[in-house]
Design an enzyme around this catalytic site. Structure first.
Site, PDB file in Angstrom:
ATOM      1  N   LYS A  99      -3.098  12.929 -11.247  1.00 30.47           N
ATOM      2  CA  LYS A  99      -2.161  12.604 -10.180  1.00 30.47           C
ATOM      3  C   LYS A  99      -2.031  11.095 -10.024  1.00 30.47           C
ATOM      4  CE  LYS A  99      -1.246  13.987  -5.358  1.00 30.47           C
ATOM      5  NZ  LYS A  99      -1.797  14.745  -4.202  1.00 30.47           N
ATOM      6  N   SER A 202       1.176  18.146  -2.167  1.00 31.43           N
ATOM      7  CA  SER A 202       1.753  16.976  -2.809  1.00 31.43           C
ATOM      8  C   SER A 202       1.403  16.843  -4.287  1.00 31.43           C
ATOM      9  CB  SER A 202       1.295  15.719  -2.075  1.00 31.43           C
ATOM     10  OG  SER A 202      -0.121  15.566  -2.147  1.00 31.43           O
ATOM     11  N   SER A 226      -2.820  20.200  -0.468  1.00 33.55           N
ATOM     12  CA  SER A 226      -2.010  19.590  -1.527  1.00 33.55           C
ATOM     13  C   SER A 226      -2.415  19.998  -2.924  1.00 33.55           C
ATOM     14  CB  SER A 226      -2.064  18.058  -1.410  1.00 33.55           C
ATOM     15  OG  SER A 226      -1.429  17.626  -0.228  1.00 33.55           O
TER      16      SER A 226
END
Length: 582
Positions: A99, A202, A226
């Protein structure tokens, strides 16, 4: 499998089906190389570019890491053909995506924000450094909601991330009367007309990378779901470790007291291996705690997927002339028995989690999962977490408050590209005649005006909203009214979970069985994908009151009270009375 593991060529179609254990087995058996896996991952990234799962291309360090992995493997075969790799080296040569809020040397880290565009950190996060020490090949950085603020991966400076699963109509046999049911085709046509579906957020890019076959394993971060939400939307395994188990050093902060690195994989064993490699004390993060590494290691040794990996490695060693070395380890599931691997486990189903917003489809899947757990030997029991109704409101006070504090550093001077403020330049450029100095031009605007201008250009709408909310709740005259009360709610929620896991109150359980989201994966409408907010909709009356749905409505699992031993008989009024005063 699309391509047999016995073939030499590792193609993108094979990469889309392999787990880390299977890829490691092929690598150690000499059936493919880390460089071939990297080429397959690169091809998959190009083939799925329209999903917008990655930010930028392949990292410049990926080829060197893959070559180093192949060299280590060749050297170990020459030195001792009988040596069998441990669980940690199951990641040696495996392509992994990260990420974009984890600092990685040699690659920009933007956290999905225009404010950090072009920023290259001078440090490496603990998670990625430990993965690299285990031999993992980091292939790229994944798309995400800006600073982790979002649940659909549409609040990103790089654009929205699209769910890789696309509904396709299938050929259906005609019924007894010769007619063919076209209702499913009409539903699929409606989905195509409305637009693509959300990947969740996310960590939507990380989940999309694993689901689309561009990476075998991915690293994400979880603050309020997330990792778990995009994993559910994209059909992969999502793991959020307990807070403090994995170091947050090098993770761009959003809410420091809730941020937790997590993992997205195709199997539970892959997530467990990544957890085993990265968790533990870190002198750079004072919030990390001691963990029992041997306990997780024993579980990994006893796992079926890892046993297959070990068997193939042993057979490869035996063919080289040396006797195979077998693993010895006792399964931690000492209470299990043949055919019932979950015997002795108690899974609690909180009655407050069956909310009014839960769709019939999710409720049916939830009930089916509870039935599966019972067939595997677990005892499914009703339990109570009465502070659940207040938990969401507490989150939306605590998280924006900490975000307002953490994001105060992005002012266009210390952090944040100055081009966002309209002054030109960027990281590493010369300002006021001195290299690297981030000062202001003579006769320019003052600090407050420049910082406000930089934030309005660098932050997206969602980040601006949360910063404003957090700044308000931290105001001296309203802190006790909002922030202090939210902290008391958090302590009450933690105490209730501790009570359930310890067996107190008669509804104890070793695990909690809940739905990740009350609704199926949503269609990311055209307005939402482009970053424009949707028209506001009136909330449902039950949601405004915050009253949980009375258990036992249309859901069969919760209507059959006699099927759940140890049930907690409580109505909505009882739950309101049981909830502590906060």
């Amino acid at each position: 499998r699309a391509i047999a593991m016995g073939t030499r060529a590792a193609t993108a179609s094979a990469l889309a089906t392999w787990t880390a254990a299977e890829a490691a087995a092929a690598l150690h058996a000499g059936e493919c190389s880390a460089r071939e896996l990297l080429k397959a991952a690169t091809a998959a990234m190009g083939r799925t570019r329209q999903l917008n799962a990655f930010v930028g291309g392949v990292l410049s360090t990926a080829a060197a890491d893959a070559d180093a992995s192949d060299e280590r493997r060749d050297t170990s075969r020459g030195d001792d053909a009988r040596s069998m790799p441990d669980a940690g080296s199951m990641l040696d040569g495996v392509p992994i995506a990260v990420k974009d809020n984890f600092c990685v040397r040699g690659a920009p880290t933007t956290a999905g924000s225009r404010m950090l565009r072009g920023y290259e950190p001078p440090l490496e996060s603990t998670v990625t450094s430990r993965l690299r020490a285990a031999g993992a090949v980091i292939v790229g950085k994944c798309n995400m909601d800006e600073f982790g603020m979002g649940s659909a991966n549409v609040n990103s400076a790089s654009g929205a991330c699209i769910n890789p699963w696309v509904a396709r109509s299938a050929r259906r046999a005609p019924g007894p009367d010769g007619s063919v049911d076209r209702s499913v085709d009409r539903s699929i046509d409606d989905d195509r007309r409305l637009g693509p579906r959300s990947a969740g957020g996310s960590s939507g890019g990380s989940a999309c990378a694993v689901a689309s076959g561009a990476a075998i394993l991915a690293v994400g971060s979880d603050t309020g779901g997330s990792v778990r939400l995009p994993a559910a939307y994209c059909g992969v395994v999502g793991m959020k470790p307990s807070y403090g188990s994995v170091s947050r050093w090098g993770l761009v902060p959003y809410c420091s007291s809730l941020d937790t690195p997590g993992f997205l994989a195709r199997s539970v064993s892959d997530a467990a291996v990544a957890m085993h490699v990265t968790h533990g004390l870190d002198p750079l993060d004072s919030t990390t705690t001691r963990v029992d590494r041997d306990k997780l290691g024993r579980w990994i040794d006893a796992n079926d997927d890892v046993q297959k990996f070990s068997t193939r490695a042993e057979s490869g060693a035996g063919s080289s002339g040396g006797p195979p070395r077998r693993r010895t380890g006792r399964s931690p599931f000492v209470r299990s028995k043949v055919g019932m691997p979950l015997a002795g486990w108690r899974v609690g189903v909180p009655v407050q989690y069956d909310v009014a917003e839960c769709s019939a489809e999710v409720r049916a899947a939830w009930s089916e999962t509870c039935g599966l757990l019972e067939r595997l030997g677990a005892a499914v029991t009703r339990t109570s977490l009465p502070s659940t109704a207040a938990a969401l409101a507490a989150y939306y006070v605590l998280a924006p408050a900490e975000a307002a504090s953490n994001l105060a550093r992005y002012d266009g001077v210390r952090y944040g590209a100055r081009e966002a403020a309209g002054h030109g330049g960027g990281y590493g450029t010369t300002r006021n005649g001195e290299s690297g100095r981030r000062g202001f031009k003579p006769g320019g605007v003052n600090f407050h005006e420049s910082a406000a201008f930089a934030r309005s250009r660098g932050f997206g709408p969602e980040v601006q909203r949360r910063v404003l909310v957090g700044t308000y709740v931290l105001g001296t005259d309203v802190t006790a009214r909002y922030f202090d009360r939210a902290q008391r709610v958090r302590r009450a929620v933690a105490a209730e979970f501790a009570r359930v896991f310890s067996g107190g109150g008669g509804g104890g359980a070793g695990a909690i069985g809940q739905a990740v989201t009350p609704v199926p994966v949503q269609v990311a409408g055209r307005a939402n994908v482009r970053g424009r907010p949707r028209a506001p909709q009136a909330p449902r009356r039950e949601a405004r009151r915050g009253a949980p749905r009375a258990v036992g409505g249309s859901h069969d699992r919760f209507r059959r009270h006699d099927a759940l031993p140890g049930k907690v008989e409580s109505s909505v009024a009882d739950e309101q009375a049981e909830r502590p005063a906060l």
